[in-house]
Design a protein around this motif. Structure first.
Motif, PDB file in Angstrom:
ATOM      1  N   VAL A 177      -2.449  44.564  31.883  1.00 16.43           N
ATOM      2  CA  VAL A 177      -2.446  44.102  33.277  1.00 16.43           C
ATOM      3  C   VAL A 177      -3.287  42.844  33.376  1.00 16.43           C
ATOM      4  CG1 VAL A 177      -3.097  44.690  35.641  1.00 16.43           C
ATOM      5  CG2 VAL A 177      -2.227  46.478  34.126  1.00 16.43           C
TER       6      VAL A 177
ATOM      7  N   VAL B 290       2.571  42.369  34.200  1.00 18.07           N
ATOM      8  CA  VAL B 290       2.308  43.072  35.449  1.00 18.07           C
ATOM      9  C   VAL B 290       0.902  42.656  35.877  1.00 18.07           C
ATOM     10  CG1 VAL B 290       3.872  44.999  35.037  1.00 18.07           C
ATOM     11  CG2 VAL B 290       1.504  45.183  34.289  1.00 18.07           C
ATOM     12  N   GLU B 291       0.695  42.544  37.195  1.00 20.50           N
ATOM     13  CA  GLU B 291      -0.544  41.948  37.683  1.00 20.50           C
ATOM     14  C   GLU B 291      -1.132  42.705  38.867  1.00 20.50           C
ATOM     15  OE1 GLU B 291       0.638  37.306  36.817  1.00 20.50           O
ATOM     16  OE2 GLU B 291       0.776  38.037  38.866  1.00 20.50           O
TER      17      GLU B 291
ATOM     18  N   CYS C 245       5.990  42.421  37.807  1.00 20.36           N
ATOM     19  CA  CYS C 245       5.586  43.064  39.055  1.00 20.36           C
ATOM     20  C   CYS C 245       4.122  42.740  39.313  1.00 20.36           C
ATOM     21  CB  CYS C 245       5.769  44.575  38.952  1.00 20.36           C
ATOM     22  SG  CYS C 245       5.331  45.460  40.464  1.00 20.36           S
ATOM     23  N   ALA C 246       3.795  42.580  40.592  1.00 24.15           N
ATOM     24  CA  ALA C 246       2.405  42.328  40.970  1.00 24.15           C
ATOM     25  C   ALA C 246       2.052  43.183  42.178  1.00 24.15           C
ATOM     26  CB  ALA C 246       2.191  40.853  41.291  1.00 24.15           C
TER      27      ALA C 246
ATOM     28  N   LEU D 129       2.022  49.782  39.385  1.00 29.22           N
ATOM     29  CA  LEU D 129       2.323  49.116  38.116  1.00 29.22           C
ATOM     30  C   LEU D 129       2.711  50.127  37.042  1.00 29.22           C
ATOM     31  CD1 LEU D 129      -0.430  46.354  38.098  1.00 29.22           C
ATOM     32  CD2 LEU D 129       1.927  46.213  38.915  1.00 29.22           C
ATOM     33  N   LYS D 130       2.068  51.267  37.053  1.00 28.72           N
ATOM     34  CA  LYS D 130       2.411  52.319  36.080  1.00 28.72           C
ATOM     35  C   LYS D 130       3.853  52.790  36.295  1.00 28.72           C
ATOM     36  CE  LYS D 130       0.758  56.638  34.162  1.00 28.72           C
ATOM     37  NZ  LYS D 130      -0.246  57.688  34.223  1.00 28.72           N
TER      38      LYS D 130
END
Length: 114
Positions: free
Chosen positions: A3, A35-36, A67-68, A106-107
């Motif tokens: 991340v 992912v952020e 994805c953020a 995010l997971k």
């Protein structure tokens, strides 16, 4: 799950925020598919910074960011941002309230990959 934590906390000026944003964009270009977590807690982005974010935003994220999760946005700015994301059909970013929500989002995204 790797991340990228883009941490704007403590930024007091647009220039400080732009510097963090430039560094994040460099990392994103070097590591597509990130992912952020983008944390604005305790900050107040100015107009110049917001305009640059919108100009760079959607196309850049589609190209480099899977994805953020954005947190630390409150009140009218939160409502406005959610509306902007909806009308721009930006599916790469979600506004959340806590770090736990950000990590859970995010997971889910990462675990839904084939």
């Amino acid at each position: 799950m790797s991340v990228l934590h883009i941490d704007f906390r403590g930024c007091k000026t647009d220039e400080e925020m732009l510097e963090v944003g430039r560094e994040a964009a460099r990392i994103e270009r070097e590591n597509p598919g990130l992912v952020e977590i983008i944390d604005f807690t305790g900050t107040a982005p100015g107009i110049e910074w917001q305009e640059r974010l919108h100009l760079r935003g959607l196309e850049h994220r589609k190209k480099y960011v899977k994805c953020a999760a954005m947190l630390g946005i409150r009140g009218v700015k939160k409502y406005t941002l959610k509306h902007y994301l909806e009308v721009s059909h930006d599916t790469t970013i979600r506004v959340v309230d806590t770090m736990d929500e950000a990590l859970a989002l995010l997971k889910r995204v990462v675990s839904s990959d084939p």
